[in-house]
Scaffold this active site. Structure first.
Site, PDB file in Angstrom:
ATOM      1  N   LYS A   1       0.815  -1.227   0.000  1.00  0.00           N
ATOM      2  CA  LYS A   1       0.000   0.000   0.000  1.00  0.00           C
ATOM      3  C   LYS A   1       0.850   1.279   0.000  1.00  0.00           C
ATOM      4  O   LYS A   1       0.478   2.256  -0.634  1.00  0.00           O
ATOM      5  CB  LYS A   1      -0.957   0.009   1.187  1.00  0.00           C
ATOM      6  CG  LYS A   1      -2.099  -0.982   1.025  1.00  0.00           C
ATOM      7  CD  LYS A   1      -3.098  -0.837   2.148  1.00  0.00           C
ATOM      8  CE  LYS A   1      -4.228  -1.834   1.970  1.00  0.00           C
ATOM      9  NZ  LYS A   1      -5.282  -1.676   2.963  1.00  0.00           N
TER      10      LYS A   1
ATOM     11  N   ASN B   1      -4.796   2.072  -1.969  1.00  0.00           N
ATOM     12  CA  ASN B   1      -5.315   0.715  -2.165  1.00  0.00           C
ATOM     13  C   ASN B   1      -6.017   0.554  -3.519  1.00  0.00           C
ATOM     14  O   ASN B   1      -6.449  -0.536  -3.850  1.00  0.00           O
ATOM     15  CB  ASN B   1      -6.256   0.312  -1.025  1.00  0.00           C
ATOM     16  CG  ASN B   1      -7.599   0.992  -1.122  1.00  0.00           C
ATOM     17  OD1 ASN B   1      -7.747   2.037  -1.758  1.00  0.00           O
ATOM     18  ND2 ASN B   1      -8.596   0.407  -0.500  1.00  0.00           N
TER      19      ASN B   1
ATOM     20  N   ASP C   1      -9.914   3.076   1.745  1.00  0.00           N
ATOM     21  CA  ASP C   1     -10.125   2.509   3.088  1.00  0.00           C
ATOM     22  C   ASP C   1     -10.784   3.524   4.030  1.00  0.00           C
ATOM     23  O   ASP C   1     -11.667   3.171   4.802  1.00  0.00           O
ATOM     24  CB  ASP C   1      -8.786   2.079   3.709  1.00  0.00           C
ATOM     25  CG  ASP C   1      -8.240   0.800   3.078  1.00  0.00           C
ATOM     26  OD1 ASP C   1      -9.034   0.005   2.542  1.00  0.00           O
ATOM     27  OD2 ASP C   1      -7.011   0.611   3.127  1.00  0.00           O
TER      28      ASP C   1
ATOM     29  N   GLY D   1     -15.479  -5.733  10.848  1.00  0.00           N
ATOM     30  CA  GLY D   1     -14.928  -5.043   9.679  1.00  0.00           C
ATOM     31  C   GLY D   1     -15.537  -5.396   8.323  1.00  0.00           C
ATOM     32  O   GLY D   1     -15.092  -4.868   7.297  1.00  0.00           O
TER      33      GLY D   1
END
Ligand code: ATR
Length: 289
Positions: free
Chosen positions: A76, A98, A113, A254
């Protein structure tokens, strides 16, 4: 069930994910499901790319006209070096990408993200960090993304706690540079929380991924009712989330963030947004991992 009427032919556009390890990734499943359901002539593949081959992999994106890629662990940060432009300030501050979009041979880098995290908080906990106090557990790449998103969304105070204190100090200093108006506090121990009112606790450590892991915090230390978010989605219920439930705290894992960040990438590539996140979340919930 995804519709499988789209066939691969000479017009098929290629997308993918670069990572190592990458074979566990759920991104091919969710993106291909949506390509198929929306009848987009595209495929999404997982590419195992070693660190020293990342530059070559990006050359391949240019040479082959791959339309877009996600990048994941451990690439990343390094991916910043291989794109032509990072259009959004917040992505440049976080220093990690990302998602890459190939627009006529020019590569644009994004980090979805943060948006995914904020969307998941909104959709699953009805929580907006603006004016709130957020406790971030961890100081790695994931914690950095979470802390920057909370700051960018105008949190009033951000506490950072990490097992290795020096890393937390590093992250705190970095955040202070970008957001001098926000009160950033790096905690040496969690006892200090007893006198604070925390609105959101986020587990951005990898503690909870293994069966023997404990909760990274004793939530009984909190003096008031906080929202609880765990970036981990496998297992679906970590000891941290079990404890949150036992304490009667609103909490989520998540999976919502995974779907939301993927939906933002999908929109950057295809322009399609309507119902995509919701459908990706359904696909994820239906699969066993
Ligand atoms: P990522 O990019 O996913 O954040 P990372 O940079 O390896 O991955 O960071 C992992 C984070 O989880 C770190 O904050 C790590 O703490 P250390 O800096 O002390 O290593 C944290 N972590 C991992 N295992 C942990 C555990 N058992 N208890 C508490 N924190 C843990």
């Amino acid at each position: 069930m995804p519709d499988s009427k789209v066939t691969i032919n000479a017009q098929t556009q290629v997308y993918g994910i670069f990572g190592s390890p990458v074979r566990h990734s759920l991104s091919p499943l969710i993106h291909n499901s949506l390509f198929s359901e929306l009848k987009i002539n595209a495929v999404y593949e997982a590419f195992e790319v070693e660190k020293e081959k990342l530059g070559l992999a990006f050359e391949a994106v240019r040479a082959l006209g791959i339309r877009g890629v996600n990048v994941t662990i451990p690439h990343k940060e390094a991916a910043m070096n291989f794109v032509d432009e990072v259009p959004e300030d917040v992505d440049r501050c976080v220093g990690a990408l990302n998602t890459v979009v190939n627009r006529n041979g020019k590569l644009f880098g994004y980090n979805t993200d943060g948006k995914g995290f904020l969307t998941a908080l909104r959709e699953e906990l009805s929580f907006n960090p603006e004016g709130k106090t957020v406790l971030v557990l961890g100081a790695g790449g994931a914690a950095r993304g979470v802390a920057f998103s909370a700051a960018h969304a105008h949190a009033e105070r951000i506490f950072i706690y990490n097992r290795t204190h020096d890393r937390a100090v590093g992250l705190g200093g970095y955040l202070e540079e970008y957001f001098p108006e926000i009160e950033i506090e790096v905690l040496e121990n969690l006892e200090a929380l007893k006198k604070e009112k925390i609105d959101l606790v986020v587990n951005a450590t990898s503690c909870g991924m293994h069966a023997s892991d404990p909760s990274p915090i004793d939530l009984h230390l909190l003096s008031a009712k906080a929202n609880v978010y765990d970036l981990i989605y496998a297992p679906a219920e970590t000891p941290f989330l079990k404890l949150a439930k036992k304490c009667g705290l609103p909490c989520a894992n998540g999976l919502g963030m995974l779907a939301a960040q993927a939906a933002v990438s999908f929109e950057l590539w295809t322009g399609k947004r309507e119902g995509v996140r919701e459908r990706m979340l359904e696909v994820l919930k239906a699969c066993r991992f």
